[in-house]
Scaffold this motif. Structure first.
Motif, PDB file in Angstrom:
ATOM      1  N   SER A  33      17.885   0.276 -30.654  1.00 46.37           N
ATOM      2  CA  SER A  33      19.283  -0.118 -30.800  1.00 46.37           C
ATOM      3  C   SER A  33      20.077   0.312 -29.573  1.00 46.37           C
TER       4      SER A  33
ATOM      5  N   PHE B 297      27.308  -1.304 -28.776  1.00 44.13           N
ATOM      6  CA  PHE B 297      27.908  -2.641 -28.794  1.00 44.13           C
ATOM      7  C   PHE B 297      28.378  -3.054 -27.404  1.00 44.13           C
TER       8      PHE B 297
ATOM      9  N   ILE C  96      25.913  -5.132 -25.340  1.00 48.29           N
ATOM     10  CA  ILE C  96      25.855  -6.561 -25.669  1.00 48.29           C
ATOM     11  C   ILE C  96      26.993  -7.309 -24.985  1.00 48.29           C
TER      12      ILE C  96
END
Length: 281
Positions: free
Chosen positions: A215, A218, A221
């Motif tokens: 992971s 954010f 991304i």
């Protein structure tokens, strides 16, 4: 007549063991063959005078080459055959193809200087790939020892793509303010730089610490989206700028580590192989 003793079947019987035939894993080698086709396609397009398509062919080979190893690890289909096949494919797509394309496009006009530069690039690519195969177990996985051959090919192909997309030929002259830059000589120095940097000990970051299964924040991304958007604005210019920055990044890392008094050898930093004495003689 039965004497009460059991026959020793273990000594009398002969067990025939049929050796299992070794096959070739299809999936990862399909990616390797597709990357090889990308290099072959680039050479054919260069011969036909379609240098823009030749550069794109090398770009496709780069993408496919980055996938075959990952596919093999994900499907647990690694093999010695696949490793050798990958090296041979890289030699064609990132060694011979860029050398031929750059020669046909621009270096041919320089006479013997042109084919010397093309040969130096091709020979250095072969030396770099051979050294990579030998030193795989003793090199710090975070870094490449010298400029990787796909990145060197990206420098050559990216420059050709950038100039071609701006309507110029390999024999043209660029007018940058008061300067007049000869495209053939720019290609000459770029091919020499890319080739010789492949066989240096300068460390280039490998990005192998990034895993698709892990992971990420954010913000990462969002950054990826912004990078894709920037590339779409002007793909030849942006991508060549990225390749150029990476092509010089190794010397920046080397200089920084040297200035800090840190170890600069990517071989001696490795902890995977207990005995590395043979590589330091």
């Amino acid at each position: 007549m039965h004497d009460g003793t059991e026959p020793e079947h273990d000594q009398d019987e002969v067990v025939l063991v049929r050796k299992r035939r070794k096959g070739i894993y299809v999936l990862p080698n399909l990616f390797t063959l597709a990357a090889l086709f990308g290099g072959f396609y680039a050479i054919v397009m260069a011969i036909n005078g379609r240098f823009d398509l030749a550069a794109i062919g090398i770009g496709c080979a780069m993408v496919l080459d980055s996938l075959d190893g990952r596919v093999a690890r994900m499907t647990n289909t690694q093999s010695a055959f696949g490793e050798q096949m990958d090296s041979l494919s890289d030699m064609v797509s990132f060694g011979a193809a860029p050398a031929v394309i750059s020669y046909v496009w621009a270096l041919k006009s320089l006479g013997r200087w042109g084919w010397i530069a093309a040969f130096v690039y091709c020979a250095c690519a072969a030396l770099r790939l051979a050294r990579f195969n030998v030193n795989t177990a003793v090199v710090d996985k975070r870094y490449f020892q010298g400029l990787p051959s796909p990145a060197a090919a990206a420098l050559v192909a990216g420059f050709i793509w950038l100039v071609t997309e701006n309507g110029l030929k390999g024999t043209s002259t660029l007018e940058v303010g008061p300067l007049s830059l000869s495209v053939p000589w720019m290609m000459f120095y770029l091919a020499l730089y890319a080739g010789l940097t492949m066989v240096t000990n300068v460390p280039f970051y490998s990005f192998k610490e990034f895993h698709m299964k892990k992971s990420v924040p954010f913000a990462v991304i969002v950054l990826i989206v912004l990078i894709i958007a920037a590339i779409n604005i002007d793909p030849p210019t942006v991508l060549f700028g990225v390749f150029l920055c990476y092509g010089f990044s190794g010397y920046v890392v080397y200089g920084w580590r040297k200035a800090k008094g840190m170890q600069t050898s990517v071989v001696s930093m490795s902890t995977d192989e207990p005995d590395e004495r043979g590589l330091h003689k």
